[in-house]
Motif scaffolding. Structure first.
Motif, mmCIF file in Angstrom:
data_model
loop_
_atom_site.group_PDB
_atom_site.id
_atom_site.type_symbol
_atom_site.label_atom_id
_atom_site.label_comp_id
_atom_site.label_asym_id
_atom_site.label_seq_id
_atom_site.Cartn_x
_atom_site.Cartn_y
_atom_site.Cartn_z
ATOM 1 N N ASP A 91 0.827 -1.209 0.000
ATOM 2 C CA ASP A 91 0.000 0.000 0.000
ATOM 3 C C ASP A 91 0.862 1.261 0.000
ATOM 4 O OD1 ASP A 91 -2.287 -1.491 -0.014
ATOM 5 O OD2 ASP A 91 -2.671 -1.320 2.138
ATOM 6 N N LEU A 92 1.913 1.242 0.813
ATOM 7 C CA LEU A 92 2.780 2.422 0.868
ATOM 8 C C LEU A 92 3.524 2.616 -0.446
ATOM 9 C CD1 LEU A 92 4.273 2.059 4.458
ATOM 10 C CD2 LEU A 92 2.648 3.793 3.683
ATOM 11 N N ALA A 93 4.005 1.485 -1.017
ATOM 12 C CA ALA A 93 4.749 1.601 -2.269
ATOM 13 C C ALA A 93 3.847 2.051 -3.412
ATOM 14 C CB ALA A 93 5.398 0.263 -2.620
ATOM 15 N N ASP A 94 2.579 1.616 -3.377
ATOM 16 C CA ASP A 94 1.658 1.946 -4.461
ATOM 17 C C ASP A 94 0.974 3.294 -4.273
ATOM 18 O OD1 ASP A 94 2.200 -0.364 -5.840
ATOM 19 O OD2 ASP A 94 0.568 -1.489 -4.931
ATOM 20 N N LEU A 95 1.314 3.988 -3.183
ATOM 21 C CA LEU A 95 0.678 5.264 -2.903
ATOM 22 C C LEU A 95 0.885 6.212 -4.079
ATOM 23 C CD1 LEU A 95 -0.824 6.944 -0.763
ATOM 24 C CD2 LEU A 95 1.393 7.710 0.073
ATOM 25 N N GLY A 96 -0.198 6.446 -4.822
ATOM 26 C CA GLY A 96 -0.113 7.339 -5.970
ATOM 27 C C GLY A 96 0.664 6.754 -7.127
ATOM 28 N N GLN A 97 1.114 5.472 -7.010
ATOM 29 C CA GLN A 97 1.918 4.843 -8.063
ATOM 30 C C GLN A 97 3.134 5.697 -8.431
ATOM 31 O OE1 GLN A 97 1.583 1.678 -9.577
ATOM 32 N NE2 GLN A 97 0.330 1.477 -7.756
ATOM 33 N N GLU A 98 3.667 6.413 -7.452
ATOM 34 C CA GLU A 98 4.825 7.258 -7.718
ATOM 35 C C GLU A 98 6.109 6.444 -7.586
ATOM 36 O OE1 GLU A 98 4.646 11.574 -6.428
ATOM 37 O OE2 GLU A 98 3.355 10.641 -4.932
ATOM 38 N N VAL A 99 7.050 6.722 -8.470
ATOM 39 C CA VAL A 99 8.361 6.076 -8.419
ATOM 40 C C VAL A 99 9.275 6.996 -7.618
ATOM 41 C CG1 VAL A 99 10.283 5.169 -9.771
ATOM 42 C CG2 VAL A 99 7.938 4.972 -10.635
ATOM 43 N N LEU A 100 9.337 6.718 -6.331
ATOM 44 C CA LEU A 100 10.126 7.579 -5.443
ATOM 45 C C LEU A 100 10.639 6.769 -4.270
ATOM 46 C CD1 LEU A 100 8.073 8.108 -2.835
ATOM 47 C CD2 LEU A 100 7.032 9.704 -4.413
ATOM 48 N N GLY A 101 11.549 7.377 -3.512
ATOM 49 C CA GLY A 101 12.092 6.729 -2.330
ATOM 50 C C GLY A 101 13.241 5.797 -2.652
ATOM 51 N N PRO A 102 13.644 4.998 -1.691
ATOM 52 C CA PRO A 102 14.818 4.140 -1.879
ATOM 53 C C PRO A 102 14.533 2.952 -2.786
ATOM 54 C CG PRO A 102 13.839 3.749 0.275
ATOM 55 C CD PRO A 102 13.104 4.911 -0.318
ATOM 56 N N LEU A 103 15.538 2.564 -3.554
ATOM 57 C CA LEU A 103 15.504 1.347 -4.366
ATOM 58 C C LEU A 103 16.865 0.694 -4.205
ATOM 59 C CD1 LEU A 103 14.243 -0.585 -6.415
ATOM 60 C CD2 LEU A 103 15.121 0.898 -8.235
ATOM 61 N N ARG A 104 16.901 -0.413 -3.479
ATOM 62 C CA ARG A 104 18.158 -1.085 -3.134
ATOM 63 C C ARG A 104 18.388 -2.235 -4.119
ATOM 64 N NH1 ARG A 104 16.172 -2.617 2.682
ATOM 65 N NH2 ARG A 104 14.441 -3.195 1.280
ATOM 66 N N ILE A 105 19.446 -2.096 -4.935
ATOM 67 C CA ILE A 105 19.712 -3.023 -6.020
ATOM 68 C C ILE A 105 20.997 -3.785 -5.726
ATOM 69 C CG2 ILE A 105 20.106 -3.242 -8.507
ATOM 70 C CD1 ILE A 105 18.812 -0.452 -8.792
ATOM 71 N N GLY A 106 20.980 -5.066 -5.993
ATOM 72 C CA GLY A 106 22.188 -5.886 -5.934
ATOM 73 C C GLY A 106 22.372 -6.598 -7.259
ATOM 74 N N GLY A 107 23.600 -6.753 -7.704
ATOM 75 C CA GLY A 107 23.806 -7.407 -8.993
ATOM 76 C C GLY A 107 25.190 -7.972 -9.149
ATOM 77 N N VAL A 108 25.317 -8.950 -10.042
ATOM 78 C CA VAL A 108 26.640 -9.455 -10.407
ATOM 79 C C VAL A 108 27.365 -8.357 -11.180
ATOM 80 C CG1 VAL A 108 25.934 -11.868 -10.403
ATOM 81 C CG2 VAL A 108 25.719 -10.539 -12.506
ATOM 82 N N GLY A 109 28.688 -8.359 -11.074
ATOM 83 C CA GLY A 109 29.471 -7.228 -11.577
ATOM 84 C C GLY A 109 29.250 -6.908 -13.034
ATOM 85 N N SER A 110 29.195 -7.923 -13.908
ATOM 86 C CA SER A 110 29.054 -7.647 -15.334
ATOM 87 C C SER A 110 27.713 -7.017 -15.650
ATOM 88 C CB SER A 110 29.236 -8.933 -16.137
ATOM 89 O OG SER A 110 28.299 -9.922 -15.732
ATOM 90 N N ALA A 111 26.656 -7.433 -14.953
ATOM 91 C CA ALA A 111 25.335 -6.844 -15.179
ATOM 92 C C ALA A 111 25.279 -5.419 -14.653
ATOM 93 C CB ALA A 111 24.258 -7.698 -14.522
ATOM 94 N N VAL A 112 25.893 -5.187 -13.485
ATOM 95 C CA VAL A 112 25.929 -3.826 -12.945
ATOM 96 C C VAL A 112 26.665 -2.901 -13.906
ATOM 97 C CG1 VAL A 112 26.886 -2.396 -11.093
ATOM 98 C CG2 VAL A 112 25.718 -4.532 -10.530
ATOM 99 N N ARG A 113 27.794 -3.349 -14.412
ATOM 100 C CA ARG A 113 28.611 -2.504 -15.290
ATOM 101 C C ARG A 113 27.956 -2.262 -16.647
ATOM 102 N NH1 ARG A 113 32.451 -5.645 -15.502
ATOM 103 N NH2 ARG A 113 32.124 -6.581 -17.562
ATOM 104 N N THR A 114 27.307 -3.291 -17.198
ATOM 105 C CA THR A 114 26.824 -3.222 -18.571
ATOM 106 C C THR A 114 25.383 -2.744 -18.681
ATOM 107 O OG1 THR A 114 28.290 -5.067 -19.089
ATOM 108 C CG2 THR A 114 26.598 -4.543 -20.710
ATOM 109 N N LEU A 115 24.531 -3.146 -17.757
ATOM 110 C CA LEU A 115 23.101 -2.874 -17.891
ATOM 111 C C LEU A 115 22.608 -1.698 -17.066
ATOM 112 C CD1 LEU A 115 21.701 -6.535 -17.760
ATOM 113 C CD2 LEU A 115 22.496 -5.224 -19.742
ATOM 114 N N LEU A 116 23.202 -1.483 -15.902
ATOM 115 C CA LEU A 116 22.620 -0.514 -14.980
ATOM 116 C C LEU A 116 22.930 0.963 -15.260
ATOM 117 C CD1 LEU A 116 22.554 -1.861 -11.307
ATOM 118 C CD2 LEU A 116 20.651 -1.258 -12.796
ATOM 119 N N PRO A 117 24.135 1.349 -15.658
ATOM 120 C CA PRO A 117 24.425 2.787 -15.736
ATOM 121 C C PRO A 117 23.442 3.573 -16.596
ATOM 122 C CG PRO A 117 26.455 1.539 -15.835
ATOM 123 C CD PRO A 117 25.352 0.540 -15.907
ATOM 124 N N ASP A 118 23.212 3.145 -17.825
ATOM 125 C CA ASP A 118 22.290 3.873 -18.692
ATOM 126 C C ASP A 118 20.858 3.773 -18.185
ATOM 127 O OD1 ASP A 118 24.359 4.633 -20.314
ATOM 128 O OD2 ASP A 118 23.963 3.156 -21.884
#
Length: 323
Positions: A91-118
């Protein structure tokens, strides 16, 4: 609601989650697997819960255990509380369907380097109130952190023949499917080939990620399937470091396509026989899916479409050797 509130105040959520898992799966061992914990860790949580409750919650049942009457009562309340907490998070996350607040991401190094920056650059430009944080690591270490609520989204690897398991309550979505190559020094006697049978690499020294990781297990399985006992001399978490040793003709390495860019001079990438593949998958807790998680997955998928990440279609030309 008052009863649930008082239960939450008296007993820790992790201990109630352990009890609910034993009730659902029927044993401490099965509950431990579902929670990505050790059996002793679950037992410790339950022992603390028994002391707090003032009642025995488990009793022997042959070689296993079963819930006592008090255990069944408390497990029922735990289920209600955990469901209520998940609903509150949603309910809190869907409040207004807004994309805001913390987003904690974990990933293998190659995916972090290649997919995440852009993807993150586009995402934070569209949603300036989003606060992403990123840690890298191996899938075997990141998944328990997702299960325990320490991370919101993972980018993990799954190798053909050693697919990442789908723990209960976790959603998996494939983002990239790519070829895996053998990296050899251009001075290696087989480096002039376009394709190499792994059986022909008997006696070759290998560099690989540490034991217990998906790349290590995939290498061991692939070589043994061709009758080769692996001689792994270099345990290195980063493919870039492995390739530096390959370039000096010290070792060979299995390298996924996105990890091989850029490869250092003196390294050649050969297709394998049998062919090997790796997938990068997004993973998140189904009950904790939120607008930030959905938006980030969509951003990574958009990046993959725009850049053509992954291998050519089946039957396409083999990956070129890197001079």
């Amino acid at each position: 609601m008052a009863v649930l509130g008082s239960i939450r105040e008296v007993f820790g959520i992790d201990r109630l989650r352990a009890l609910a898992a034993v009730a659902a799966h029927g044993s401490i061992a099965q509950a431990a697997r579902a929670l990505h914990m050790t059996a002793s860790g679950v037992s410790q949580q339950l022992a603390k819960l028994e002391r707090e409750a003032g009642h025995a919650l488990l009793e022997p049942d042959g070689r296993s255990v079963r819930l006592t009457h008090a255990g069944r009562i408390l497990a029922g309340h735990a289920d209600l509380l955990l469901t209520q907490l998940a609903a509150a998070q949603g309910d809190l996350a869907d409040l207004g369907q807004e994309v805001l607040g913390p987003l904690r991401i974990g990933g293998v190094g190659s995916a972090v380097r290649t997919l995440l920056p852009d993807a993150l650059a586009a995402l934070t430009a569209d949603h300036p109130r989003l606060r992403p944080t990123v840690v890298d690591g191996e899938s075997v270490d990141l998944m328990p952190r997702l299960i325990h609520g320490e991370l919101d989204l993972l980018l993990i690897e799954s190798w053909a023949g050693r697919p990442v398991p789908a723990p209960e309550g976790v959603t998996l979505r494939t983002l990239v499917s790519e070829d895996v190559h053998v990296a050899l020094s251009e001075r290696h006697p087989l480096s002039d080939r376009r394709t190499v049978d792994l059986a022909d690499l008997a006696g070759t020294a290998w560099a690989c990620c540490p034991p217990g990781t998906a790349p290590h297990e995939a290498l061991v399985q692939a070589l043994r399937s061709r009758g080769v006992e692996p001689d792994i001399r270099y345990l290195l978490a980063e493919h870039a470091t492995q390739l530096a040793l390959v370039a000096r003709n010290l070792t060979a390495s299995l390298v996924p396509a996105m990890s091989a860019r850029p490869a250092p001079p003196g390294v050649r990438l050969l297709a394998t026989r049998p062919a090997l593949r790796r997938e990068i998958r997004a993973a998140w807790l189904t009950r904790a899916e939120s607008p930030p998680v959905r938006a980030c997955v969509a951003a990574v998928e958009a990046h993959c479409r725009s850049t053509g990440e992954g291998p050519p279609a089946e039957g396409g030309a083999p990956a070129p050797a890197v001079p």
